[in-house]
Design a protein around this motif. Structure first.
Motif, mmCIF file in Angstrom:
data_model
loop_
_atom_site.group_PDB
_atom_site.id
_atom_site.type_symbol
_atom_site.label_atom_id
_atom_site.label_comp_id
_atom_site.label_asym_id
_atom_site.label_seq_id
_atom_site.Cartn_x
_atom_site.Cartn_y
_atom_site.Cartn_z
ATOM 1 N N THR A 9 1.283 -0.971 -0.093
ATOM 2 C CA THR A 9 -0.065 -0.148 0.001
ATOM 3 C C THR A 9 0.470 1.223 0.022
ATOM 4 O O THR A 9 2.296 1.689 0.776
ATOM 5 C CB THR A 9 -0.589 0.119 1.047
ATOM 6 N N ARG A 10 0.828 1.868 -0.801
ATOM 7 C CA ARG A 10 1.647 4.217 -1.163
ATOM 8 C C ARG A 10 0.009 4.576 -1.406
ATOM 9 O O ARG A 10 -1.232 4.165 -1.011
ATOM 10 C CB ARG A 10 2.380 3.823 -1.949
ATOM 11 N N ILE A 11 0.721 5.692 -0.958
ATOM 12 C CA ILE A 11 0.002 7.434 -0.351
ATOM 13 C C ILE A 11 0.211 7.124 -2.167
ATOM 14 O O ILE A 11 1.157 8.010 -2.349
ATOM 15 C CB ILE A 11 0.495 8.192 0.183
ATOM 16 N N GLY A 12 -1.347 7.669 -2.898
ATOM 17 C CA GLY A 12 -1.147 7.548 -4.312
ATOM 18 C C GLY A 12 -0.832 9.030 -4.212
ATOM 19 O O GLY A 12 -0.035 9.608 -5.504
ATOM 20 N N HIS A 13 -1.013 10.649 -3.814
ATOM 21 C CA HIS A 13 -1.508 11.467 -3.970
ATOM 22 C C HIS A 13 -1.984 12.296 -3.381
ATOM 23 O O HIS A 13 -2.574 12.294 -2.404
ATOM 24 C CB HIS A 13 -2.176 12.158 -5.580
ATOM 25 N N VAL A 14 -2.115 13.677 -3.499
ATOM 26 C CA VAL A 14 -2.237 14.957 -2.713
ATOM 27 C C VAL A 14 -3.741 15.388 -2.759
ATOM 28 O O VAL A 14 -3.241 16.315 -4.148
ATOM 29 C CB VAL A 14 -0.733 15.283 -1.318
ATOM 30 N N HIS A 15 -4.456 15.972 -2.599
ATOM 31 C CA HIS A 15 -4.866 17.089 -2.909
ATOM 32 C C HIS A 15 -5.476 18.285 -2.218
ATOM 33 O O HIS A 15 -5.586 18.558 -1.144
ATOM 34 C CB HIS A 15 -6.393 16.612 -3.750
ATOM 35 N N LEU A 16 -4.803 19.491 -3.357
ATOM 36 C CA LEU A 16 -4.071 20.357 -1.954
ATOM 37 C C LEU A 16 -5.157 21.981 -1.895
ATOM 38 O O LEU A 16 -5.553 22.204 -3.368
ATOM 39 C CB LEU A 16 -2.618 21.594 -1.661
ATOM 40 N N LYS A 17 -6.221 22.407 -1.221
ATOM 41 C CA LYS A 17 -6.533 23.675 -1.607
ATOM 42 C C LYS A 17 -5.848 24.509 -1.286
ATOM 43 O O LYS A 17 -4.918 24.881 -0.696
ATOM 44 C CB LYS A 17 -7.583 23.624 -0.177
ATOM 45 N N VAL A 18 -5.908 25.688 -2.356
ATOM 46 C CA VAL A 18 -4.861 26.465 -2.912
ATOM 47 C C VAL A 18 -5.478 27.610 -3.077
ATOM 48 O O VAL A 18 -6.870 28.047 -3.361
ATOM 49 C CB VAL A 18 -3.819 26.333 -3.533
ATOM 50 N N ALA A 19 -5.206 29.141 -2.562
ATOM 51 C CA ALA A 19 -6.112 30.512 -2.760
ATOM 52 C C ALA A 19 -5.609 30.783 -4.500
ATOM 53 O O ALA A 19 -6.745 31.468 -5.230
ATOM 54 C CB ALA A 19 -4.654 31.798 -2.148
ATOM 55 N N ASP A 20 -4.370 30.304 -5.172
ATOM 56 C CA ASP A 20 -4.480 30.878 -6.254
ATOM 57 C C ASP A 20 -3.665 29.928 -7.050
ATOM 58 O O ASP A 20 -2.089 29.439 -7.184
ATOM 59 C CB ASP A 20 -3.194 32.481 -6.466
ATOM 60 N N LEU A 21 -4.863 28.720 -8.010
ATOM 61 C CA LEU A 21 -4.452 27.988 -9.364
ATOM 62 C C LEU A 21 -3.085 28.400 -9.840
ATOM 63 O O LEU A 21 -2.279 27.619 -9.797
ATOM 64 C CB LEU A 21 -5.039 28.055 -9.752
ATOM 65 N N ASP A 22 -2.958 29.741 -10.543
ATOM 66 C CA ASP A 22 -1.893 29.244 -11.154
ATOM 67 C C ASP A 22 -0.429 29.910 -11.138
ATOM 68 O O ASP A 22 0.709 29.388 -10.967
ATOM 69 C CB ASP A 22 -1.943 30.926 -12.399
ATOM 70 N N ARG A 23 -0.581 30.498 -9.414
ATOM 71 C CA ARG A 23 0.281 30.975 -8.505
ATOM 72 C C ARG A 23 1.012 29.209 -8.612
ATOM 73 O O ARG A 23 2.329 28.652 -7.898
ATOM 74 C CB ARG A 23 -0.010 31.158 -7.812
ATOM 75 N N ALA A 24 0.032 28.634 -7.893
ATOM 76 C CA ALA A 24 0.056 27.370 -7.046
ATOM 77 C C ALA A 24 0.826 25.854 -8.342
ATOM 78 O O ALA A 24 1.965 24.988 -8.472
ATOM 79 C CB ALA A 24 -0.434 26.583 -6.558
ATOM 80 N N ILE A 25 0.064 26.036 -9.523
ATOM 81 C CA ILE A 25 0.916 25.651 -10.530
ATOM 82 C C ILE A 25 2.396 26.346 -11.172
ATOM 83 O O ILE A 25 3.541 25.439 -11.517
ATOM 84 C CB ILE A 25 0.195 25.966 -12.076
#
Length: 163
Positions: A9-25
């Motif tokens: 078993t592995r941790i597959g992904h993380v899903h983060l709440k962000v304030a600014d999508l372009d900045r996070a990308i």
């Protein structure tokens, strides 16, 4: 007694709440190099390494323009990204430094080498590589003997994978 989880078993992904999508990308793709696999307009994006469907989900559904939680509150401590070898970790460090992102810390834990920083939303990020299990420090009873020693970042940079 509870039954242990399957050892593969592995941790597959993380899903983060962000304030600014372009900045996070800009951070996860532009600096760390994860590829965008899908984007949902200006609200969400999914990124990966090696063509996987996604390792990182980013969204602004509940957090557009939001602020990080203040110290002393619960939440995600950090997301850890495992690099396959020391040269790849050195390359990640070089990317971070070239982007002018401050390093919060770095450590040799005996079992791994880790670099700590924060993303633009204040989420903790660990960039690390594991040593081979046979090289992990152990106590006489066989349990792990992890440490928190200094990591030589200059030496790591010198071993960085070529561009």
């Amino acid at each position: 007694m509870s039954r242990p989880v399957h050892p593969e078993t592995r941790i597959g992904h993380v899903h983060l709440k962000v304030a600014d999508l372009d900045r996070a990308i800009g951070f996860y793709s532009g600096v760390l190099g994860f590829e965008i696999t899908q984007r949902y307009g200006r609200q969400a994006a999914f990124l990966s390494a090696g063509g996987y469907h996604h390792h990182i989900g980013l969204n602004t559904w509940e957090s557009r323009g939001g602020t990080p939680p203040p110290p002393g509150h619960t939440g995600l401590y950090h997301t850890a990204f495992l690099y396959p070898d020391r040269a790849s970790l050195g390359d990640a460090l070089r990317r971070v430094l070239e982007a002018g992102i401050p390093i919060d810390g770095a450590a040799d834990h005996g079992v791994s080498e880790a670099i700590y920083l924060s993303d633009p939303d204040g989420n903790g990020v660990e960039l690390y590589r594991d040593r081979a299990p046979e090289d992990w420090p152990r106590k006489p009873d066989g349990s792990l003997d992890m440490v928190n020693s200094a990591l030589d970042l200059d030496r790591l940079l010198a071993e960085a994978a070529p561009r």
